[in-house]
Design a protein around this motif. Structure first.
Motif, PDB file in Angstrom:
ATOM      1  N   GLU A 104       0.819  -1.222   0.000  1.00 29.10           N
ATOM      2  CA  GLU A 104       0.000   0.000   0.000  1.00 29.10           C
ATOM      3  C   GLU A 104       0.850   1.268   0.000  1.00 29.10           C
ATOM      4  O   GLU A 104       0.461   2.281  -0.589  1.00 29.10           O
ATOM      5  CB  GLU A 104      -0.944  -0.007   1.205  1.00 29.10           C
ATOM      6  CG  GLU A 104      -2.059  -1.030   1.079  1.00 29.10           C
ATOM      7  CD  GLU A 104      -2.828  -1.240   2.365  1.00 29.10           C
ATOM      8  OE1 GLU A 104      -4.024  -1.551   2.292  1.00 29.10           O
ATOM      9  OE2 GLU A 104      -2.216  -1.126   3.443  1.00 29.10           O
ATOM     10  N   GLU A 107       1.789   1.601  -3.473  1.00 30.40           N
ATOM     11  CA  GLU A 107       0.551   1.871  -4.231  1.00 30.40           C
ATOM     12  C   GLU A 107       0.129   3.340  -4.091  1.00 30.40           C
ATOM     13  O   GLU A 107      -0.379   3.952  -5.037  1.00 30.40           O
ATOM     14  CB  GLU A 107      -0.553   0.951  -3.674  1.00 30.40           C
ATOM     15  CG  GLU A 107      -1.879   1.045  -4.398  1.00 30.40           C
ATOM     16  CD  GLU A 107      -2.990   0.353  -3.618  1.00 30.40           C
ATOM     17  OE1 GLU A 107      -2.769  -0.068  -2.465  1.00 30.40           O
ATOM     18  OE2 GLU A 107      -4.086   0.257  -4.180  1.00 30.40           O
ATOM     19  N   PHE A 108       0.351   3.884  -2.882  1.00 28.30           N
ATOM     20  CA  PHE A 108      -0.007   5.265  -2.568  1.00 28.30           C
ATOM     21  C   PHE A 108       0.553   6.231  -3.629  1.00 28.30           C
ATOM     22  O   PHE A 108      -0.164   7.103  -4.153  1.00 28.30           O
ATOM     23  CB  PHE A 108       0.559   5.579  -1.185  1.00 28.30           C
ATOM     24  CG  PHE A 108       0.234   6.943  -0.660  1.00 28.30           C
ATOM     25  CD1 PHE A 108      -0.975   7.550  -0.943  1.00 28.30           C
ATOM     26  CD2 PHE A 108       1.129   7.628   0.152  1.00 28.30           C
ATOM     27  CE1 PHE A 108      -1.278   8.801  -0.440  1.00 28.30           C
ATOM     28  CE2 PHE A 108       0.831   8.878   0.657  1.00 28.30           C
ATOM     29  CZ  PHE A 108      -0.374   9.462   0.358  1.00 28.30           C
ATOM     30  N   ALA A 109       1.857   6.036  -3.980  1.00 31.32           N
ATOM     31  CA  ALA A 109       2.506   6.957  -4.931  1.00 31.32           C
ATOM     32  C   ALA A 109       1.910   6.816  -6.328  1.00 31.32           C
ATOM     33  O   ALA A 109       1.640   7.820  -7.009  1.00 31.32           O
ATOM     34  CB  ALA A 109       3.996   6.672  -4.963  1.00 31.32           C
ATOM     35  N   ARG A 111      -1.035   5.719  -7.162  1.00 25.88           N
ATOM     36  CA  ARG A 111      -2.453   6.121  -7.227  1.00 25.88           C
ATOM     37  C   ARG A 111      -2.586   7.629  -7.438  1.00 25.88           C
ATOM     38  O   ARG A 111      -3.579   8.082  -7.995  1.00 25.88           O
ATOM     39  CB  ARG A 111      -3.184   5.713  -5.961  1.00 25.88           C
ATOM     40  CG  ARG A 111      -3.551   4.251  -5.973  1.00 25.88           C
ATOM     41  CD  ARG A 111      -4.764   3.956  -5.154  1.00 25.88           C
ATOM     42  NE  ARG A 111      -5.079   2.544  -5.250  1.00 25.88           N
ATOM     43  CZ  ARG A 111      -6.008   2.047  -6.045  1.00 25.88           C
ATOM     44  NH1 ARG A 111      -6.724   2.840  -6.810  1.00 25.88           N
ATOM     45  NH2 ARG A 111      -6.243   0.754  -6.080  1.00 25.88           N
TER      46      ARG A 111
ATOM     47  N   PHE B   2      -8.317   5.676  -2.539  1.00 18.87           N
ATOM     48  CA  PHE B   2      -7.206   5.372  -1.638  1.00 18.87           C
ATOM     49  C   PHE B   2      -7.236   6.287  -0.406  1.00 18.87           C
ATOM     50  O   PHE B   2      -6.949   5.849   0.706  1.00 18.87           O
ATOM     51  CB  PHE B   2      -5.888   5.517  -2.397  1.00 18.87           C
ATOM     52  CG  PHE B   2      -4.724   4.918  -1.676  1.00 18.87           C
ATOM     53  CD1 PHE B   2      -4.457   3.560  -1.754  1.00 18.87           C
ATOM     54  CD2 PHE B   2      -3.893   5.701  -0.888  1.00 18.87           C
ATOM     55  CE1 PHE B   2      -3.403   3.000  -1.067  1.00 18.87           C
ATOM     56  CE2 PHE B   2      -2.834   5.148  -0.206  1.00 18.87           C
ATOM     57  CZ  PHE B   2      -2.586   3.795  -0.296  1.00 18.87           C
ATOM     58  N   ARG B   5      -9.519   4.962   2.136  1.00 19.73           N
ATOM     59  CA  ARG B   5      -8.925   3.797   2.806  1.00 19.73           C
ATOM     60  C   ARG B   5      -7.873   4.249   3.821  1.00 19.73           C
ATOM     61  O   ARG B   5      -7.829   3.764   4.949  1.00 19.73           O
ATOM     62  CB  ARG B   5      -8.293   2.878   1.752  1.00 19.73           C
ATOM     63  CG  ARG B   5      -8.254   1.439   2.228  1.00 19.73           C
ATOM     64  CD  ARG B   5      -7.479   0.504   1.355  1.00 19.73           C
ATOM     65  NE  ARG B   5      -7.418   0.774  -0.055  1.00 19.73           N
ATOM     66  CZ  ARG B   5      -6.419   0.332  -0.824  1.00 19.73           C
ATOM     67  NH1 ARG B   5      -5.432  -0.362  -0.302  1.00 19.73           N
ATOM     68  NH2 ARG B   5      -6.407   0.579  -2.115  1.00 19.73           N
ATOM     69  N   LEU B 307       5.337  13.741  -2.196  1.00 19.69           N
ATOM     70  CA  LEU B 307       4.809  12.846  -3.238  1.00 19.69           C
ATOM     71  C   LEU B 307       3.898  13.588  -4.220  1.00 19.69           C
ATOM     72  O   LEU B 307       3.488  13.025  -5.225  1.00 19.69           O
ATOM     73  CB  LEU B 307       4.023  11.687  -2.615  1.00 19.69           C
ATOM     74  CG  LEU B 307       4.836  10.581  -1.941  1.00 19.69           C
ATOM     75  CD1 LEU B 307       3.909   9.486  -1.448  1.00 19.69           C
ATOM     76  CD2 LEU B 307       5.864   9.990  -2.878  1.00 19.69           C
TER      77      LEU B 307
END
Lengths: 229, 411
Positions: A104, A107-109, A111, B2, B5, B307
C-alpha cells in the motif's frame, strides 16, 4: 536538452533580522540517467539544494529548469503537480505510513498519478517490490520490516511512478554499513536497469564510491564536480 | 478511493485517544437522547394528566367567566339543562359531557382550616370524561351518589382526615353570603395529577348548587372527544351556540394548560441548548484529535506533500478520519441511547425522589416514562456526523498547510 539545469541558484534564509545564505549561486547541469552524489560538510547546503531540485522549496534568486520547464517560480499547486509526476523522494527516515502495508505504501505513490487501471497498478507495484527484493513481504507493515527493507520500500515508492529524477537525502544515514551498501546497490541497479536519474547526498565515503558523478558542496557553492571514468 | 482507505486505516492509530473521543461523543449523544426522551415523556404525561384529571379535551364556559376563571367567581354561569346536553351530545366527536361547578371554599376539620377548590360534579357524567374513578385508594365514586365528598390523599394527610370523617366547607353563595357544607368523606383518591391530590374536593353537583344558591347552573362543561383535531369539534359546537344565541364558547384543553405548554416551549429551548452542548463536546473532541494527529504526523504530511499530494487531498484524509470517529461515536451513542431510552420507556423514572415537581407547574406525581423519538436518533446522528466533518476542516487544513521542508525534517 539536459534533464535538470540550475543557473546561479541562491537561497537565503531569514532568522529574524539575520540573513543566512544557504546557497550562494549554484550552476549545475544533470543529464538523464546520471547517478550523482552531492557531498560536503554539514551546513554546506546539500539538503537545501536537493529541496530546490525537488520543488519542495523555491530559490531566492536564479533559475531551475526540469526537462526544459522552468520550475523555480511555479505556484505551490504547480510545484505539487511537478513533484507528483516527475520527482521521487527517498528520505533518511523512510517516511513510510505505518498503517499501510509495503504494497500500500508503494501503491499510494502510483495512485496519485492515477492513469493506470487497477490491474496495471497492482502489477506495477508487485513488479517494483520484486525489483527491490521484497517479494513475499508485500503485506508486511513498516513495523514488521528491517531498516534496510523499509528503505527499499521507499525506493520502490519513489520508482513506481516512473519519476524522471529520484532525490535521496542521506538515504543510508540510519542504516548499518552492510544494509547501507545493500540499499545503495539497489539504487545502482535501478539506475542501470530503468535509466532513472538519481541524485543523493551522503557523508559516507563507502556509499559515495557507488556514484558516477561527485559534486562537492562547500559554503553553499560547488567546489568541485568530478565524474568517474 | 485510496484517501478514504488511508483515512479509515488511520483510525487504528492512537487507539486509546480515538476510543476516548468516541466514548465522549457516545456519552454526550446518550445524554442528549436520554434527556430528550425524559423531556418528551414529561410533556406527554403532563398533557395526559391535565386532560384526564383537570380539563377534559374541550371546556365550555361563558367568555367572561373564562377570562376570570382563576378567580372562581359565581358570575357568568351556564344554565345547564337537558336541551344544552342534547345539543352538545349531538356534536360529532363528543363522547362524554361533564357539567361542573367550581368554587373556592375553606375546609375545616374542626381544628385547622385551609383554602381548597370545590368541584361539584355528576359522578356518571364525570366518569365519562375523567379517569379519577380508577385512582381511589379508599371508597369509590359512588360515594358522591350517597351525598358524600371525595378528597385527595395529600389533602387528607395535611388535614388529618380519614374515610368517614366529617368536614365542613365554608363557602360564599352567589349572593355573597356565607354558607357551610357539612359532609362526610366517602372516598380518598391518589391521582397522577398533584392538583387533584392536594387541593380539590369533589362533591355532588346538586349539593353544591343548593349550597351556593345557583340552581341548575354550572361554571364549566368538560367534554371528552374522539381523537380528532379539536378545531373540527370546537367549530360546530360554537356554530350551534351562536345559532341558539347562547353566550357560551368552547375552548381547547390547550388554553387551560397554558402553563404546561409554556413549559413545553421552554423544553424545546432546553433540548436545543443540550444539543448545542453535545455537539460542542463532539466538536472539541474531533478538533483535539485532528490537531494532535497533525502534530504527530508532521513528517508524514511532509512526505505526502513531497509525493505531490495537494493540500485539499491531505485535508480530505483527515476529514475521513474525523468522519470515522463521528460515525463510530454516533453509532455507539445511539446504541447507548437506545438502551437508556428503552429502560426509560419500560421502567420510568421515579420523579418523586427529586421532590415535589407540582410546585414548578409539572402535573406529575409519580414516575415519568420516556418516549421513543426515532427522529431524535436520526437527527443527532446525522448532525453529529456533519459537525464531526465540519469541525475537522480547520485543524486538518492547519496540518496540511505546513511547509513541506519543515514538515519532512520535523522531529
Amino acid at each position: 536538452m539536459p534533464l535538470l539545469e540550475l543557473k546561479k541558484v541562491k537561497k537565503v534564509y531569514r532568522q529574524g533580522k539575520i540573513e543566512v545564505p544557504a546557497l550562494r549561486g549554484v550552476d549545475m547541469v544533470v543529464e538523464e540517467g546520471e547517478f550523482t552524489t552531492i557531498f560536503g560538510p554539514s551546513g554546506s547546503g546539500k539538503t537545501t539544494l536537493l529541496n530546490m531540485i525537488g520543488c519542495l522549496d523555491t530559490p531566492t534568486e536564479g533559475e531551475i529548469h526540469l526537462n526544459g520547464n522552468r520550475i523555480s517560480d511555479l505556484s505551490k499547486k504547480d510545484l505539487a503537480m511537478t513533484r507528483r509526476h516527475n520527482i521521487g523522494f527517498i528520505f533518511q527516515s523512510y517516511n513510510l505510513i505505518p498503517v499501510l502495508t509495503a504494497f500500500e505504501n508503494v501503491e499510494f505513490a502510483i495512485r496519485l498519478i492515477g492513469r493506470l487501471s487497477e490491474k496495471e497498478m497492482r502489477e506495477k507495484v508487485l513488479e517494483m517490490l520484486e525489483e527491490v527484493g521484497l517479494k513475499g513481504k508485500e503485506n508486511r507493515k513498516p513495523g514488521e520490516l528491517s531498516g534496510g527493507e523499509k528503505q527499499r520500500v521507499a525506493i520502490a515508492r519513489a520508482l513506481v511512478k516512473k519519476s524522471k529524477i529520484i532525490l535521496a537525502d542521506e538515504p543510508t544515514a540510519n542504516l548499518d554499513s552492510e544494509t547501507a551498501q545493500e540499499v545503495i546497490k539497489n539504487m545502482t541497479k535501478m539506475n542501470q536497469e530503468l535509466g532513472t536519474t538519481f541524485i543523493f547526498s551522503t557523508h559516507d565515503p563507502q556509499i559515495m564510491e557507488y556514484a558516477r558523478r561527485f559534486i562537492n558542496l562547500k559554503d553553499g557553492m560547488i567546489s568541485s564536480d568530478k565524474r568517474k571514468d | 478511493m485510496f484517501s478514504i482507505r488511508l483515512g479509515l486505516k488511520n483510525l487504528s492509530r492512537q487507539k486509546r485517544r480515538n476510543f476516548i473521543t468516541i466514548f465522549v461523543i457516545a456519552f454526550s449523544f446518550f445524554g442528549y437522547l436520554f434527556t430528550e426522551s425524559i423531556m418528551n415523556g414529561l410533556e406527554e404525561m403532563s398533557f395526559e394528566n391535565i386532560r384526564n384529571f383537570e380539563t377534559g379535551d374541550i371546556q365550555i364556559a361563558h367568555p367572561d367567566y373564562w377570562e376570570e376563571r382563576d378567580e372562581l367567581t359565581l358570575k357568568d354561569l351556564i344554565s345547564w339543562d337537558d336541551g344544552l346536553r342534547e345539543m352538545i351530545s349531538q356534536t360529532p366527536g363528543v363522547t362524554g359531557i361533564s357539567p361542573e361547578l367550581r368554587f373556592s371554599a375553606n375546609l375545616n376539620n374542626g381544628i385547622d382550616e385551609m383554602g381548597i377548590i370545590g368541584l361539584g360534579i355528576v359522578p356518571e357524567d364525570y366518569n365519562q370524561v375523567f379517569q379519577t374513578q380508577d385512582f381511589f385508594i379508599e371508597g369509590s365514586m359512588s360515594a358522591l351518589g350517597e351525598n358524600k365528598a371525595v378528597i385527595g390523599e395529600k389533602l387528607a394527610e395535611l388535614m388529618d382526615l380519614k374515610l368517614d370523617d366529617y368536614i365542613i366547607l365554608l363557602v360564599r353563595t352567589k349572593e355573597d353570603t356565607f354558607n357551610t357544607i357539612d359532609i362526610e368523606i366517602g372516598g380518598i383518591i391518589r391521582t397522577l395529577n398533584p392538583m387533584m391530590n392536594s387541593r380539590t374536593v369533589l362533591l355532588p353537583l346538586s349539593t353544591v348548587q343548593q349550597s351556593l344558591n345557583v340552581e341548575n347552573s354550572v361554571t364549566m362543561i368538560s367534554l371528552k372527544t374522539t381523537p380528532m383535531i379539536e378545531e373540527n369539534i370546537i367549530q360546530p359546537l360554537e356554530d350551534n351556540f351562536q345559532e341558539k344565541e347562547l353566550p357560551i364558547r368552547a375552548y381547547s384543553w390547550r388554553e387551560l394548560a397554558a402553563n404546561v405548554i409554556a413549559l413545553s416551549t421552554t423544553k424545546k429551548s432546553g433540548i436545543g441548548a443540550i444539543m448545542s452542548v453535545v455537539l460542542l463536546i463532539g466538536m472539541v473532541g474531533i478538533v483535539n484529535n485532528i490537531i494532535l494527529s497533525g502534530l504527530e504526523r508532521t513528517s508524514e504530511i511532509g512526505m505526502m506533500k513531497a509525493l505531490g499530494m495537494k493540500e485539499w487531498e491531505i485535508v480530505f484524509v483527515f476529514m475521513i478520519e474525523a468522519l470515522g470517529i463521528g460515525v463510530l461515536g454516533g453509532l455507539a451513542g445511539c446504541l447507548l441511547g437506545y438502551i437508556g431510552v428503552r429502560w426509560l420507556v419500560r421502567n420510568g423514572f421515579y420523579i418523586a425522589s427529586f421532590g415535589d415537581w407540582s410546585q414548578y407547574g409539572i402535573p406529575i406525581v409519580d414516575r415519568i416514562y420516556g418516549v421513543w423519538n426515532t427522529q431524535a436518533f436520526a437527527y443527532i446522528f446525522m448532525l453529529g456526523v456533519v459537525v464531526a466533518i465540519l469541525s475537522s476542516i480547520l485543524p486538518a487544513y492547519w496540518a496540511a498547510h505546513k511547509d513541506p521542508v519543515e514538515a519532512i525534517y520535523h522531529r
